[in-house]
Design a protein around this motif. Structure first.
Motif, PDB file in Angstrom:
ATOM      1  N   THR A   2      32.219  22.445   5.956  1.00 58.85           N
ATOM      2  CA  THR A   2      31.727  21.074   5.884  1.00 58.85           C
ATOM      3  C   THR A   2      32.388  20.206   6.943  1.00 58.85           C
ATOM      4  N   VAL A   3      33.677  20.426   7.160  1.00 59.30           N
ATOM      5  CA  VAL A   3      34.384  19.652   8.180  1.00 59.30           C
ATOM      6  C   VAL A   3      33.811  19.947   9.563  1.00 59.30           C
ATOM      7  N   GLY A   4      33.473  21.199   9.832  1.00 57.45           N
ATOM      8  CA  GLY A   4      32.873  21.563  11.112  1.00 57.45           C
ATOM      9  C   GLY A   4      31.532  20.895  11.325  1.00 57.45           C
ATOM     10  N   ILE A   5      30.719  20.854  10.275  1.00 60.72           N
ATOM     11  CA  ILE A   5      29.416  20.202  10.382  1.00 60.72           C
ATOM     12  C   ILE A   5      29.592  18.711  10.646  1.00 60.72           C
ATOM     13  N   VAL A   6      30.538  18.099   9.954  1.00 55.63           N
ATOM     14  CA  VAL A   6      30.786  16.671  10.152  1.00 55.63           C
ATOM     15  C   VAL A   6      31.300  16.401  11.568  1.00 55.63           C
ATOM     16  N   VAL A   7      32.207  17.246  12.058  1.00 58.48           N
ATOM     17  CA  VAL A   7      32.757  17.046  13.409  1.00 58.48           C
ATOM     18  C   VAL A   7      31.666  17.203  14.461  1.00 58.48           C
ATOM     19  N   PHE A   8      30.834  18.239  14.338  1.00 57.90           N
ATOM     20  CA  PHE A   8      29.754  18.411  15.311  1.00 57.90           C
ATOM     21  C   PHE A   8      28.740  17.278  15.212  1.00 57.90           C
ATOM     22  N   GLY A   9      28.491  16.789  14.014  1.00 55.01           N
ATOM     23  CA  GLY A   9      27.602  15.639  13.847  1.00 55.01           C
ATOM     24  C   GLY A   9      28.153  14.396  14.522  1.00 55.01           C
TER      25      GLY A   9
END
Length: 77
Positions: A2-9
């Motif tokens: 989830t953190v990766g998705i948020v960072v890429f977003g």
């Protein structure tokens, strides 16, 4: 994950924000995301893979932006 998705977003949104100044927000956002991915990949000490990741993401963004602009011209928008 989830953190990766948020960072890429967030990186993509930062690219869109920068792209509003260049009048090509999608292409600029893809270049920024490509650079971010290349920074992540280059940490594995494989510069050719990092360059390939950057090139693929950036060129995909440029092609999509070009297609979007061409369709807009054809439809009269």
């Amino acid at each position: 994950m989830t953190v990766g998705i948020v960072v890429f977003g967030l990186v993509f949104l930062a690219g869109l924000a920068i792209g509003t100044k260049t009048r090509r927000p999608l292409a600029t956002a893809c270049v920024v995301v490509g650079a971010f991915c290349a920074l992540l990949v280059i940490q594995t000490n494989d510069p050719f893979v990092a360059f390939a990741a950057f090139a693929l993401i950036a060129l995909t963004g440029l092609v999509v932006d070009s297609v979007r602009e061409t369709v807009g011209l054809l439809l009269g928008r």
